[in-house]
Design an enzyme around this catalytic site. Structure first.
Site, short mmCIF file in Angstrom:
data_model
loop_
_atom_site.label_atom_id
_atom_site.label_comp_id
_atom_site.label_asym_id
_atom_site.label_seq_id
_atom_site.Cartn_x
_atom_site.Cartn_y
_atom_site.Cartn_z
N THR A 311 -68.30 16.63 7.67
CA THR A 311 -68.50 15.23 7.28
C THR A 311 -69.09 14.43 8.45
O THR A 311 -70.01 13.63 8.27
CB THR A 311 -67.16 14.60 6.85
OG1 THR A 311 -66.61 15.38 5.79
CG2 THR A 311 -67.34 13.16 6.37
N TRP A 314 -72.67 15.46 8.96
CA TRP A 314 -73.55 14.96 7.88
C TRP A 314 -74.12 13.60 8.26
O TRP A 314 -75.26 13.28 7.95
CB TRP A 314 -72.74 14.84 6.58
CG TRP A 314 -73.58 14.37 5.42
CD1 TRP A 314 -74.29 15.14 4.56
CD2 TRP A 314 -73.79 13.01 4.99
NE1 TRP A 314 -74.93 14.36 3.63
CE2 TRP A 314 -74.65 13.04 3.88
CE3 TRP A 314 -73.34 11.77 5.45
CZ2 TRP A 314 -75.06 11.90 3.21
CZ3 TRP A 314 -73.75 10.63 4.79
CH2 TRP A 314 -74.60 10.70 3.69
N HIS A 315 -73.30 12.81 8.96
CA HIS A 315 -73.76 11.45 9.30
C HIS A 315 -74.81 11.45 10.40
O HIS A 315 -75.53 10.46 10.56
CB HIS A 315 -72.57 10.59 9.71
CG HIS A 315 -71.74 10.17 8.54
ND1 HIS A 315 -70.71 10.94 8.06
CD2 HIS A 315 -71.80 9.07 7.74
CE1 HIS A 315 -70.16 10.34 7.02
NE2 HIS A 315 -70.80 9.21 6.79
N GLY A 316 -74.90 12.52 11.16
CA GLY A 316 -75.94 12.57 12.18
C GLY A 316 -75.69 13.70 13.16
O GLY A 316 -74.57 14.17 13.31
#
Lengths: 480, 390
Positions: A311, A314-316
């Site tokens: 997670t 996924w954001h960066g």
């Protein structure tokens, strides 16, 4: 193209709505597909080909997978259909990060295609769902392409699964819902636009003003930290609201993505209210396949850490995002552990005291987590967190001018208060109470409708005014 | 069911009319080329080419074009300003605040490195071009000096700024003379809607500088010595930025026989195919001190350009009726454009050098420093952003 741009609001959107409703039901997916390609190409004129290629490949692979389902080749096609989109995502988003951190090799990769994280997840979820028989394979390419490219949710979510919009894609919009859905969509879109343009952007200006100071005091550091959380929330949830509203306009019902996350009393509750579609995706496609919580404790802890590592990632592609994700993993494990320990214990606090401390705990964690999320470097994040305790490089004991801090706070106190109240259900609750009262009197229902029209019109006008003013570009004869 | 539909139609039709109206007005309204309030030329419709599509410049330019030509642009900006001030209770809009009818732009914090950079530039210029000549310097306080602190706005520490500059120049070992002109100014000496000071209010300041330069006795600085000319409806740079209703200023420029007989040479108007015609050479383009031709939109969007024609790298003002043969060289910004004419009684030649538009290494080719008085006169805003000096 951004929703909060004049090009989108006054030219693209009216054209898209007009063309969509002008053509018969059969042709609407084609219109959506073409308009979505145009929408994407406006921001990514080259990468639109990458997206198209991924759509074609995944469509063909799912077709082959379905055809050879009973054979070994079917599984191979299934694996390919899931892995290929993730390979593209890995290359564009993470390759340089892994090369640098694993092998110390700095490489320059191409720019990150807008929305690739979102449409990759949509393609993957479709392939997985078809393989597991949760949805039927879509045989019409245009319908499938319209699902992947659907412009309302293409670049910033919510992550919509095929099963959630299949009926509208295949059977079209229920004509009895047309006007209600349109109206609902318009109001929701305007509200989202307001959240983004009037609140998130203005709070962002405050955060930028604070960052411009070399050093600051402790009060301003807290205000900054709160502002960062509010900015991220209003920015992201505003965009989700716009997407859901646009979906309504075109007859789709997208899942909710945010439900007042800041009122949560635990981190697990927070994640049931924050970016709900992403959490649900990881739950259904990673956590549960790994065994979920129906495994031994060690394996369960591993599952939690795996999901939250992903997670975060996924954001960066950055250590701050990984740390951000893992921080939540630790907290969720701790929360679960605490709840098991306290299950048999006889601890009785008055509910409001327990509630107060729970809110305080969540607020502190969220504020700190978004400082990690927001900063490009871990050093910067730690400096911001230290500043909350009145120490570290951001706090200047000699250099800080209290009057400067006080001015910045006074200047933005209005928007910070609006942000704080707006992040709770209070405004909605007030509106519902007012609606109930008005509906009980003569012409009350008409007044409610009028208020909704006024609210929407004023929001649109104000957002337009802010967008126009944002482009203010005076010739200053060198600043003067 | 039918009633329900009608109920929903209200909001749908309202939005439809609103958007259709905007698009209609946008399409029908003739495309303006200039924004008076922003004092700039507006973006023109971008050309669609394969290159502009792939590098996204077409999309970016189109958004800029749509924003620039949006119907009721100024009115919408005003709505935003009111919302920021009255609803969000902001104390400024676009960094502009208005106190007692005077608009000013926030300028903070003090950038010590910038002040040191300026000092370094000044000392290196002195070392290179005029090591043994009398050199003066002064800072022009901006409007924040008079408005900010007492009205609760942040501002730079002017004492600290002056202190850093003085210390740096002192440490250079060179001979520098400082002059404080802030005591001869007050907020009434500035335009309400603009950053600049008013020429007709500068007698005390000019006298102070003249005394320091040793030419005070030659200056005529009484109101009666000049004829006043008014230029109405001057909307200064802050008017557009504030986006609030403000009364326009009036520019008053002063003339006397000396000023009328003076002529101005500037580098930009005397370069042709790389060849420069100097002021004393035949064929040089010479202009009057006050450029009334700059009052038309085609020539300039800023009426303050009436003073010496506005921005220029090097200007030489010849004053044949001056009382002395002395020469003055001023390193300056735009504030000096309205001040310099008041020194023409005392100096036969005044050279104005604006280092924002020409490199320090090149000025020796056009300026003769020998025997001239040298003055550095910069506003505090330039001192705080000295990186713009080349």
């Amino acid at each position: 193209m951004l929703f909060s741009s004049i090009t989108f609001l006054y030219f693209f959107l009216p054209c898209a709505v007009l063309f969509y409703f002008m053509v018969p039901q059969k042709g609407r997916n084609f219109i959506l597909f073409v308009m979505s390609l145009l929408f994407y190409a406006w921001g990514e004129p080259v990468y639109v080909l990458l997206m198209l290629m991924q759509i074609v490949i995944s469509f063909v692979l799912v077709l082959l997978m379905d055809r050879f389902r009973e054979e070994r080749a079917g599984r191979a096609f299934y694996m390919l259909s899931v892995l290929l989109p993730f390979a593209a995502l890995f290359y564009f988003k993470y390759f340089h990060f892994f090369m640098e951190n694993l092998f110390g090799i700095r490489i320059k990769t191409a720019a990150l295609p807008i929305g690739i994280s979102f449409y990759t997840f949509q393609i993957a979820s479709y392939c997985i769902d078809v393989w597991h028989g949760r949805v039927k394979r879509q045989e019409n390419f245009i319908t499938y392409a319209a699902y992947v490219t659907l412009f309302p949710q293409l670049v910033a979510g919510p992550i919509v699964r095929y099963s959630e919009i299949e009926q509208t894609l295949v059977k079209g919009m229920d004509s009895s819902e047309l006007y209600g859905s349109l109206e609902q969509g318009i109001v929701r879109f305007a509200a989202g636009l307001g959240k983004k343009v009037l609140i998130a952007n203005v709070i962002g200006e405050f955060a930028a003003e604070v960052l411009a100071l070399e050093q600051r005091g402790i009060a301003l550091s807290w205000a900054y930290a709160i502002a960062v959380s509010l900015q991220i929330y209003f920015d992201f949830s505003g965009y989700s609201d716009m997407a859901i509203g646009l979906g309504n306009i075109f007859g789709f019902h997208f899942p909710e993505n945010f439900r007042y996350p800041f009122i949560s009393k635990s981190i697990s509750e927070f994640w049931r209210r924050w970016h709900i579609t992403l959490g649900a995706w990881f739950r259904d496609y990673v956590y549960i396949p790994l065994g979920g919580n129906r495994v031994r404790m060690i394996r369960w802890i591993f599952n939690i850490f795996a999901v939250w590592f992903l997670t975060g990632l996924w954001h960066g592609a950055g250590w701050n995002f990984i740390l951000w994700g893992l921080m939540f993993a630790v907290l969720l494990v701790m929360e679960k552990g605490c709840s098991r320990l306290s299950a048999g214990a006889d601890i009785s606090f008055p509910r409001y005291i327990a509630g107060f401390f729970r809110h305080l705990y969540v607020a502190a964690v969220i504020i700190i987590s978004f400082l990690i999320f927001q900063n490009d470097t871990l050093t910067g994040a730690f400096a911001d967190i230290q500043a909350l305790a009145g120490c570290g490089s951001r706090i200047g004991h000699a250099a800080v001018k209290p009057e400067m801090d006080a001015y910045l706070l006074r200047n933005r106190i209005g928007i910070l208060c609006i942000g704080l109240i707006g992040s709770t259900p209070v405004p909605l609750w007030l509106w519902q109470r007012a609606q109930e009262r008005l509906n009980g009197i003569r012409f009350g229902a008409a007044a409610v409708r009028l208020l909704r029209v006024l609210f929407t019109a004023v929001l649109l006008l104000l957002c337009t005014a802010y967008l126009i003013d944002g482009s203010f570009n005076p010739f200053l004869y060198f600043r003067f | 069911m039918r009633k329900g539909r009608q109920k929903h139609r209200v909001i749908i039709l309202t939005l439809l009319f609103y958007m259709a109206g905007i698009v209609l007005v946008f399409t029908l309204c003739s495309s303006k080329t200039i924004s008076e309030s922003e004092r700039r030329r507006l973006a023109q419709k971008p050309k669609l080419t394969a290159a502009s599509l792939t590098d996204k410049s077409f999309m970016e330019d189109m958004e800029t074009y749509l924003l620039d030509h949006f119907p009721f642009r100024d009115g919408l900006r005003r709505i935003k300003a009111y919302f920021a001030y009255d609803v969000l209770r902001q104390k400024e809009n676009n960094d502009i605040y208005v106190v007692d009818g005077y608009a000013s732009k926030l300028e903070y914090p003090l950038d010590g490195a910038s002040v040191r950079r300026l000092a370094g530039k000044m000392t290196s210029l002195k070392h290179q071009y005029f090591p043994n000549q009398n050199t003066w310097y002064a800072m022009v306080p901006d409007k924040n000096y008079f408005l900010a602190e007492q009205n609760g706005y942040p501002s730079i520490d002017y004492t600290q700024m002056t202190g850093i500059l003085m210390q740096e120049l002192e440490d250079s070992g060179q001979n520098w003379n400082d002059m404080d002109i802030s005591s001869s100014l007050d907020i009434g000496d500035y335009y309400r809607t603009d950053t600049h000071w008013r020429q007709e209010q500068l007698f005390d300041t000019a006298a102070k500088i003249g005394e320091a330069l040793g030419v005070g006795e030659y200056l005529k600085l009484q109101k009666a010595d000049f004829e006043e000319h008014a230029i109405e409806n001057f909307y200064g740079v802050y008017y557009g930025q504030a986006a609030l209703p403000m009364k326009p200023d009036t520019i008053i420029y002063l003339t006397d026989e000396t000023i009328e007989k003076a002529s101005v040479w500037n580098l930009e108007e005397n370069i042709l195919d790389g060849k420069v015609t100097m002021s004393e050479e035949k064929g040089a383009v010479l202009k009057p001190v006050y450029r009334l031709d700059k009052l038309t939109e085609e020539m300039s969007l800023d009426k303050y350009d009436v003073f010496l024609g506005g921005a220029s790298s090097i200007q030489v003002i010849q004053s044949p009726l001056a009382a002395t043969d002395k020469r003055l060289i001023i390193f300056r910004d735009s504030y000096t454009s309205s001040l310099a004419p008041l020194f023409l009684e005392a100096y036969r030649e005044i050279t104005l050098v604006d280092l924002r538009y020409i490199s320090s290494d090149l000025i020796g080719e056009y300026v003769d420093f020998e025997g001239a008085d040298i003055l550095f006169l910069y506003s505090t805003a330039v001192v705080n952003h000295a990186a713009v000096l080349k």
